[in-house]
Scaffold this motif. Structure first.
Motif, mmCIF file in Angstrom:
data_model
loop_
_atom_site.group_PDB
_atom_site.id
_atom_site.type_symbol
_atom_site.label_atom_id
_atom_site.label_comp_id
_atom_site.label_asym_id
_atom_site.label_seq_id
_atom_site.Cartn_x
_atom_site.Cartn_y
_atom_site.Cartn_z
ATOM 1 N N HIS A 367 0.783 -0.942 -0.487
ATOM 2 C CA HIS A 367 -0.083 -0.075 0.443
ATOM 3 C C HIS A 367 0.997 1.060 -0.130
ATOM 4 O O HIS A 367 0.354 2.357 -0.537
ATOM 5 N N ILE A 368 2.001 1.532 1.028
ATOM 6 C CA ILE A 368 2.115 2.041 1.269
ATOM 7 C C ILE A 368 4.219 2.497 -0.951
ATOM 8 O O ILE A 368 3.331 3.713 -1.140
ATOM 9 N N MET A 369 4.026 0.513 -1.292
ATOM 10 C CA MET A 369 4.769 1.980 -2.164
ATOM 11 C C MET A 369 3.425 2.169 -3.609
ATOM 12 O O MET A 369 4.363 3.393 -3.876
ATOM 13 N N ALA A 370 2.324 2.084 -3.433
ATOM 14 C CA ALA A 370 1.568 2.235 -4.472
ATOM 15 C C ALA A 370 0.866 3.647 -4.027
ATOM 16 O O ALA A 370 0.836 4.426 -5.483
ATOM 17 N N PHE A 371 1.109 3.939 -2.671
ATOM 18 C CA PHE A 371 0.530 5.569 -2.653
ATOM 19 C C PHE A 371 1.962 6.587 -2.849
ATOM 20 O O PHE A 371 1.653 7.129 -3.771
ATOM 21 N N LEU A 372 3.071 5.881 -3.267
ATOM 22 C CA LEU A 372 4.159 6.778 -3.238
ATOM 23 C C LEU A 372 4.507 7.332 -5.120
ATOM 24 O O LEU A 372 4.697 8.338 -5.537
ATOM 25 N N GLU A 373 3.968 5.921 -5.113
ATOM 26 C CA GLU A 373 4.173 5.754 -7.075
ATOM 27 C C GLU A 373 3.082 6.591 -6.853
ATOM 28 O O GLU A 373 2.945 7.900 -8.353
ATOM 29 N N ASP A 374 1.677 7.083 -7.121
ATOM 30 C CA ASP A 374 1.008 7.761 -7.585
ATOM 31 C C ASP A 374 1.075 9.154 -6.807
ATOM 32 O O ASP A 374 0.637 9.884 -7.544
ATOM 33 N N LEU A 375 1.700 9.302 -5.817
ATOM 34 C CA LEU A 375 1.445 10.171 -5.098
ATOM 35 C C LEU A 375 2.928 11.338 -6.234
ATOM 36 O O LEU A 375 2.096 12.402 -6.586
ATOM 37 N N SER A 376 3.870 10.673 -6.495
ATOM 38 C CA SER A 376 4.852 11.886 -7.407
ATOM 39 C C SER A 376 3.276 11.887 -8.878
ATOM 40 O O SER A 376 4.060 13.184 -9.409
ATOM 41 N N LYS A 377 3.126 11.266 -9.919
ATOM 42 C CA LYS A 377 2.246 11.211 -10.635
ATOM 43 C C LYS A 377 1.760 11.840 -10.488
ATOM 44 O O LYS A 377 1.160 12.743 -11.380
ATOM 45 N N ILE A 378 0.476 12.161 -9.626
ATOM 46 C CA ILE A 378 -0.633 13.226 -9.088
ATOM 47 C C ILE A 378 -0.575 14.104 -9.338
ATOM 48 O O ILE A 378 -0.185 14.697 -9.670
ATOM 49 N N ALA A 379 1.091 14.324 -8.032
ATOM 50 C CA ALA A 379 2.082 15.639 -8.210
ATOM 51 C C ALA A 379 2.224 16.203 -9.044
ATOM 52 O O ALA A 379 2.194 17.583 -9.887
ATOM 53 N N GLU A 380 2.813 15.769 -10.140
ATOM 54 C CA GLU A 380 3.499 16.107 -11.409
ATOM 55 C C GLU A 380 1.748 16.784 -12.377
ATOM 56 O O GLU A 380 2.961 17.525 -13.417
ATOM 57 N N GLU A 381 1.147 15.711 -12.491
ATOM 58 C CA GLU A 381 0.030 16.333 -13.316
ATOM 59 C C GLU A 381 -0.725 17.845 -13.311
ATOM 60 O O GLU A 381 -0.813 18.284 -13.780
ATOM 61 N N HIS A 382 -0.408 17.321 -11.631
ATOM 62 C CA HIS A 382 -1.077 18.950 -11.298
ATOM 63 C C HIS A 382 -0.587 19.812 -10.984
ATOM 64 O O HIS A 382 -0.254 20.860 -10.240
#
Ligand code: 0PR
Length: 388
Positions: A367-382
């Motif tokens: 869960h932590i790994m999936a969160f970290l991956e999504d977090l950087s994608k989401i931050a970049e997109e926005h």
């Protein structure tokens, strides 16, 4: 209400459908909660005691025994040799009972309470209900209450000082030893809110952490909130209030003339014995070793999360003491909202303009790994920047 009842099958199948809308801890998406999935033994124990009402304990002597045993175990963990207490509706009620005792004991006409700026919002409710003036003490650079500020806030109207062992926002532990000295010197009541930390800190010293005393070993500590429905992995509602000894009960008791017992000590009247039995089941099933392993698990994931965040360039608000991680970005509020829209439930803390993650036992490494991956994608997109 409709005039005729529906079949059990239809009612339950509708409920199952509606429940689909509730998030599940097991999904690993709940990163903002201090509650967690109950231990499997707790679920069964809860069902077994569904009818029990500790508001009239003479009818439920088995449940009463369980409450006594559970509070005794909590007291032993927190070094309360003569401690007594209750399993209540939550940390809010526990804090209420503590301040009720403090206020009634002191008997001053304009009572005041010294509360750290970082204290949980339940103290706002409690002070309002009990007509206590809340005087806020400021924090030091590590977000712990500053004893010098506490000292300045104490005056002849002060009936209590509050310290937190595991703040809701950052998991910070106030210098309870210093507060205890101040309380003793000034003859005021010290209440420790360890709603969250009380079932973590006692197990930390067995890992690699050296945490200062925060419990009844310190003479000034008169009561402690410690909630089994947080890190205790039991069913809701299970808050805990412990007093140093039974002399404090005198100040919170209410006569219950026609019930099986003469007095009630909790704010809530009719109250369940089910979550008390569930708490007993968790304590018996896990023992100290089980709790230590759970705490170890949460601390290991906390480290994984904080180093992951730092390697993505995010700044931590402070180094985690417990299993809470808080970090900032160029737009933390927007980031928190966007994460939620993507199914990651984090808290945004306005007071510190940061995102808070509580690393509870239901989380796993994946869960932590999936969160970290999504977090950087989401931050970049926005267009939200980690370092700013
Ligand atoms: N004291 C402290 C230090 C707390 O952290 C809390 C709750 C309380 C008292 C009050 O306890 P009750 O809520 O049991 O009355 N802290 C959590 C929080 O504010 C409560 C929570 C739990 C919030 C689950 C969200 C959630 O999904 O973060």
């Amino acid at each position: 209400m409709q005039s005729k009842g529906r079949s059990r099958k239809t009612v339950l199948s509708e409920l199952r459908k509606i429940r689909e809308r509730d998030l599940r801890y097991e999904s690993g998406r709940i990163l903002c909660s201090m509650c967690t999935a109950p231990h499997s033994a707790a679920k069964i124990a809860h069902q077994l005691f569904l009818c029990s009402n500790l508001g009239d304990p003479g009818l439920f002597l088995g449940s009463l025994r369980l409450e006594k045993e559970v509070t005794k175990k909590l007291a032993a963990l927190l070094n309360g040799k003569n401690s007594v207490g209750f399993i209540v509706s939550g940390g809010t009620e526990a804090n209420l009972l503590a301040l009720l005792a403090a206020r009634n004991m002191a008997d001053v006409s304009s009572p005041e309470v010294v509360v750290p700026e970082s204290a949980h919002f339940s103290f706002n409710k409690v002070c309002d209900l009990l007509k206590l003036k809340m005087v806020q003490a400021s924090l030091d650079s590590s977000y712990r209450v500053d004893p010098v500020s506490v000292k300045k806030c104490i005056n002849k109207n002060t009936v209590a000082v509050i310290g937190t062992a595991g703040t809701a926002e950052l998991g910070a532990i106030d210098p309870i030893n210093k507060l205890s000295e101040l309380a003793l010197d000034n003859g005021v009541y010290l209440h420790v809110d360890a709603a969250f930390g009380g079932l973590i800190i006692p197990f930390l010293k067995d890992i690699d952490r050296d945490v200062a005393n925060f419990d009844f070993q310190l003479e000034g500590v008169k009561s402690i909130t410690v909630d089994p429905h947080k890190m205790g992995m039991t069913t809701i509602p299970a808050g805990g209030i412990l007093f140093r000894d039974d002399s404090f009960l005198e100040y919170i008791k209410t006569e219950t003339p026609y019930l099986t017992e003469e007095f009630q000590y909790t704010f809530v009247g009719t109250r369940t014995g089910a979550s008390v039995a569930a708490t007993w089941a968790v304590f018996e099933s896990l023992g100290v070793e089980g709790f230590r392993n759970t705490v170890k698990h949460c601390i290991a994931l906390t480290k994984l999360l904080s180093s992951g965040l730092e390697s993505h360039g995010f700044k931590l608000v402070s180094r985690p003491t417990l299993n809470i991680v808080a970090f900032r970005s160029s737009n933390s509020k927007l980031l928190a909202e966007t994460l939620r829209r993507h199914g990651w439930f984090v808290s945004y803390v306005p007071r510190l303009d940061c995102i808070r993650i509580v690393v509870m036992p239901h989380l796993r490494k994946r869960h932590i790994m999936a969160f970290l991956e999504d977090l950087s994608k989401i931050a970049e997109e926005h267009n939200i920047h980690a370092s700013f």
